[in-house]
Design a protein around this motif. Structure first.
Motif, short mmCIF file in Angstrom:
data_model
loop_
_atom_site.label_atom_id
_atom_site.label_comp_id
_atom_site.label_asym_id
_atom_site.label_seq_id
_atom_site.Cartn_x
_atom_site.Cartn_y
_atom_site.Cartn_z
N PRO A 188 0.83 -1.21 0.00
CA PRO A 188 0.00 0.00 0.00
C PRO A 188 0.86 1.26 0.00
CG PRO A 188 -0.86 -1.62 1.55
CD PRO A 188 0.46 -2.15 1.08
N VAL A 189 0.57 2.16 -0.92
CA VAL A 189 1.28 3.43 -1.01
C VAL A 189 0.58 4.42 -0.08
CG1 VAL A 189 1.96 5.34 -2.51
CG2 VAL A 189 1.99 2.99 -3.38
N ILE A 190 1.33 4.99 0.85
CA ILE A 190 0.76 5.95 1.79
C ILE A 190 0.89 7.35 1.20
CG2 ILE A 190 0.79 6.84 4.13
CD1 ILE A 190 0.10 3.86 3.88
N PRO A 191 -0.24 7.96 0.82
CA PRO A 191 -0.16 9.32 0.27
C PRO A 191 0.08 10.32 1.39
CG PRO A 191 -2.45 8.65 0.45
CD PRO A 191 -1.62 7.47 0.88
N ASP A 192 1.12 11.11 1.29
CA ASP A 192 1.42 12.07 2.34
C ASP A 192 2.06 13.32 1.77
OD1 ASP A 192 4.13 11.51 1.82
OD2 ASP A 192 4.28 10.06 3.44
N PHE A 193 2.33 14.28 2.63
CA PHE A 193 2.95 15.54 2.20
C PHE A 193 4.48 15.44 2.21
CE2 PHE A 193 -1.29 16.87 3.27
CZ PHE A 193 -1.57 17.86 2.34
N LYS A 194 5.02 14.39 2.78
CA LYS A 194 6.46 14.26 2.85
C LYS A 194 7.08 14.13 1.47
CE LYS A 194 10.13 11.49 4.99
NZ LYS A 194 10.44 10.33 5.85
N GLY A 195 6.48 13.30 0.63
CA GLY A 195 6.94 13.18 -0.75
C GLY A 195 8.18 12.32 -0.92
N VAL A 196 8.89 12.56 -2.01
CA VAL A 196 10.05 11.74 -2.39
C VAL A 196 11.25 12.64 -2.64
CG1 VAL A 196 10.96 10.10 -4.06
CG2 VAL A 196 8.54 10.03 -3.44
N ASP A 197 12.33 12.38 -1.96
CA ASP A 197 13.59 13.10 -2.19
C ASP A 197 14.49 12.17 -3.00
OD1 ASP A 197 15.65 14.85 -2.19
OD2 ASP A 197 15.85 15.03 -0.03
N ILE A 198 14.39 12.27 -4.32
CA ILE A 198 15.11 11.34 -5.19
C ILE A 198 16.61 11.58 -5.17
CG2 ILE A 198 15.45 10.66 -7.60
CD1 ILE A 198 12.50 10.92 -8.05
N PHE A 199 17.02 12.83 -5.18
CA PHE A 199 18.44 13.17 -5.21
C PHE A 199 18.79 14.09 -4.04
CE2 PHE A 199 17.55 12.82 -9.94
CZ PHE A 199 18.11 11.57 -10.06
N PRO A 200 18.84 13.56 -2.83
CA PRO A 200 19.14 14.43 -1.68
C PRO A 200 20.49 15.11 -1.78
CG PRO A 200 19.28 12.10 -1.07
CD PRO A 200 18.65 12.16 -2.42
N SER A 201 21.45 14.49 -2.48
CA SER A 201 22.78 15.09 -2.59
C SER A 201 22.77 16.35 -3.45
CB SER A 201 23.77 14.08 -3.19
OG SER A 201 23.35 13.69 -4.49
N LYS A 202 21.72 16.53 -4.28
CA LYS A 202 21.64 17.71 -5.15
C LYS A 202 20.95 18.88 -4.47
CE LYS A 202 21.85 15.57 -9.73
NZ LYS A 202 21.24 15.54 -11.08
N ARG A 203 20.48 18.67 -3.26
CA ARG A 203 19.79 19.75 -2.56
C ARG A 203 20.82 20.52 -1.72
NH1 ARG A 203 15.14 17.38 0.86
NH2 ARG A 203 14.88 19.58 1.30
N LYS A 204 21.19 21.68 -2.19
CA LYS A 204 22.19 22.49 -1.51
C LYS A 204 21.51 23.50 -0.60
CE LYS A 204 25.52 22.11 -5.30
NZ LYS A 204 26.35 22.86 -6.28
N ALA A 205 21.90 23.49 0.66
CA ALA A 205 21.33 24.42 1.62
C ALA A 205 22.07 25.76 1.54
CB ALA A 205 21.43 23.85 3.04
N THR A 206 21.33 26.81 1.27
CA THR A 206 21.90 28.16 1.23
C THR A 206 21.09 29.08 2.12
OG1 THR A 206 20.57 28.72 -0.71
CG2 THR A 206 22.77 27.85 -1.13
N ALA A 207 21.73 30.11 2.62
CA ALA A 207 21.04 31.07 3.47
C ALA A 207 19.96 31.78 2.67
CB ALA A 207 22.05 32.07 4.03
N ASN A 208 18.76 31.84 3.22
CA ASN A 208 17.65 32.48 2.53
C ASN A 208 17.34 33.81 3.22
OD1 ASN A 208 15.33 33.22 1.21
ND2 ASN A 208 14.12 31.48 1.90
N PRO A 209 17.58 34.93 2.56
CA PRO A 209 17.33 36.23 3.19
C PRO A 209 15.85 36.48 3.49
CG PRO A 209 17.81 36.50 0.86
CD PRO A 209 18.11 35.08 1.20
N PHE A 210 14.95 35.68 2.86
CA PHE A 210 13.52 35.86 3.11
C PHE A 210 13.03 35.05 4.31
CE2 PHE A 210 13.99 37.26 -1.22
CZ PHE A 210 13.11 38.33 -1.31
N SER A 211 13.90 34.21 4.86
CA SER A 211 13.52 33.41 6.02
C SER A 211 13.22 34.32 7.20
CB SER A 211 14.63 32.42 6.37
OG SER A 211 14.29 31.66 7.50
N GLY A 212 12.04 34.20 7.77
CA GLY A 212 11.65 35.02 8.91
C GLY A 212 11.16 36.40 8.54
N ALA A 213 11.01 36.70 7.24
CA ALA A 213 10.55 38.01 6.83
C ALA A 213 9.11 38.25 7.28
CB ALA A 213 10.64 38.16 5.31
N VAL A 214 8.79 39.51 7.54
CA VAL A 214 7.41 39.91 7.81
C VAL A 214 6.78 40.24 6.46
CG1 VAL A 214 5.91 41.60 8.91
CG2 VAL A 214 7.97 40.81 10.09
#
Length: 494
Positions: A322-348
């Motif tokens: 059974p496939v569980i439908p959820d909001f988590k989704g699929v991270d096919i290439f986690p190594s390609k996800r580069k974390a960068t500082a987001n200046p909009f984080s916490g913006a009003v």
């Protein structure tokens, strides 16, 4: 029933809360209202073909586009998928009663494209203004188009002089190429046929795939894994959508058996809050025994659907877990996800106006597998609230958005970053992007003196829209001059 309502209300509270938290989920996978997805990978790029929803019911659809991604997380498209049709124009016709009517060409449920040598063949359902339907074959030397009809210049309609014949006179045509190179088409109500090598005609008798569940069915598909053929098909619809399957160890057109265990492999899940996993497609990662099921989710009801993806896992005997439908989704290439500082984080985030909440109601039918053997099961009524807060544009979710009021003649959205920061490129994912947008972007250090630093003067059809080399600023304001006044997400590239 009380337990279900409690679960639904918890989901609503998270969605409509005044403080919007950063989202780490990957579903929906694309910031747009699309449905009936077909996912393929050519070389190193994913291509997502789908129905474009524009909240106008089935009488009018949005122009088709092709979303592309190299990491299965950041998606974009540029321009309408060209096929020689004007999707936004109303065409006059006379119906069978002699009455004058106006209708639109519609592009639905494109069957997964196949590649032969240097040509790409796509299988869209096209509905004419007078509501005639068919699955057509179009070809291109590029998976992003433009496409042309392989057996004519266009779709026949009284207002047009061109003509092309469908390969199937029905909707939801889905191709399957077997290991021996023979090609088949599957379509709604369990129909299937073999087609010629040139994809222009049927070469076998039409068969009806035998299935355990006999209710109305659409969105079919066929795939092969370890010498087993899998036929999948939908049951019910709307929030009650579910997908069932059959298995064959003979060929793609016969020898079907009911799999042991659950025949329904995906259905609504009130615990995760995902409703109506409907018309979808199975994608296999090239060269790997890894499968993903991409499918439409109910969204805000009607034609406001979105596309989700979850992994498909198999048991030792070949049956599907059974496939569980959820909001988590699929991270096919986690190594390609580069974390960068987001200046909009916490913006009003503020805006010129905010559209009123939308109460979304649905009805979920009992599990078809259980309904066959258990009496007394009843449908469940569920409810969720869609909100359109400005802060949704920085929450990291492709499923939430800001929308301005319909009577807002000068819509804008503004971000206070808290202090002056250096801004590189801003990516703006507008609502209903297939219709295009025009806009301008301003910046300020004090919220009083503003400098216009990016402009899209004429309507452009793309997503995202880019504002480059912004420079130092504390305040950013985006003014929408044409197009739907709303934004799914704002992203930043250094």
């Amino acid at each position: 029933m009380k337990q279900l309502l409690a679960i639904s209300l918890c989901f609503v509270a998270w969605n409509a809360g005044a403080q919007v938290k950063k989202n780490i989920n990957l579903n929906p996978i694309i910031p747009d209202n699309i449905a009936d997805p077909s996912l393929v990978m050519f070389r190193d790029t994913f291509y997502m073909y789908a129905t474009t929803d524009v909240d106008h019911g089935l009488a009018k659809g949005g122009p088709p586009v092709v979303w592309k991604s190299v990491d299965f997380k950041n998606w974009s498209f540029e321009g309408v998928l060209e096929m020689g049709m004007d999707w936004s124009k109303g065409y006059a016709y006379t119906n069978e009663k002699g009455e004058q009517r106006t209708g639109y060409f519609r592009y639905w449920a494109p069957g997964k494209p196949i590649r032969r040598k240097d040509r790409f063949y796509l299988f869209p359902t096209i509905v004419t203004p007078d509501d005639k339907v068919g699955t057509y074959v179009v070809e291109s030397d590029n998976p992003a188009g433009p496409f042309r009809f392989i057996n004519g210049d266009g779709v026949h309609f009284p207002a047009k002089d061109t003509d092309a014949k469908p390969i199937v006179n029905d909707i939801d045509g889905e191709p399957f190429v077997d290991v021996d190179g023979r090609t088949y088409i599957f379509w709604r109500q369990r129909q299937a046929v073999e087609v010629s090598d040139d994809l222009q005609r049927q070469v076998s008798k039409v068969i009806t795939v035998p299935t355990l569940h006999g209710a109305y069915s659409e969105g079919p598909g066929m795939f092969r894994r370890k010498d087993i053929y899998y036929y999948f098909y939908t049951q019910s619809g709307d929030a009650s959508y579910a997908n069932a399957y059959m298995m064959s160890r003979k060929t793609s057109l016969d020898g079907f058996e009911v799999p042991s265990g659950k025949n329904i492999f995906i259905r609504s899940d009130t615990a995760t809050g995902v409703w109506g996993p409907g018309h979808g497609n199975v994608f296999q990662l090239p060269g790997k025994d890894e499968f993903v099921f991409v499918y439409l989710e109910y969204g805000e009801g009607g034609t406001t659907r979105q596309v989700f993806a979850n992994r498909m896992v198999f048991n030792a005997d070949g049956t599907i877990q059974p496939v569980i439908p959820d909001f988590k989704g699929v991270d096919i290439f986690p190594s390609k996800r580069k974390a960068t500082a987001n200046p909009f984080s916490g913006a009003v985030v503020t805006a010129s106006s905010i559209r009123k909440d939308r109460i979304v109601k649905g009805t979920i039918a009992p599990d078809p597998d259980l309904a066959r053997t258990t009496k007394g099961l009843s449908t469940l009524k569920v409810e969720r609230t869609a909100t359109y807060l400005p802060a949704h544009t920085v929450d990291g979710s492709n499923g939430t958005r800001w929308r301005a009021e319909t009577n807002d003649i000068k819509p804008w959205i503004q971000y206070d970053l808290g202090k002056v920061k250096r801004i590189g490129t801003i990516e703006m994912f507008f609502v209903f992007p297939a219709y295009g947008h025009a806009w301008y972007l301003e910046k300020s250090n004090d919220g009083k003196i503003w400098t216009r630093c990016a402009t899209q003067e004429t309507v452009a059809v793309r997503s995202p829209h880019l504002a480059k080399n912004i420079g130092k600023a504390r305040f950013i304001r985006i003014c929408v001059t044409e197009g739907e006044p709303g934004i799914w997400e704002i992203k930043h590239k250094p």
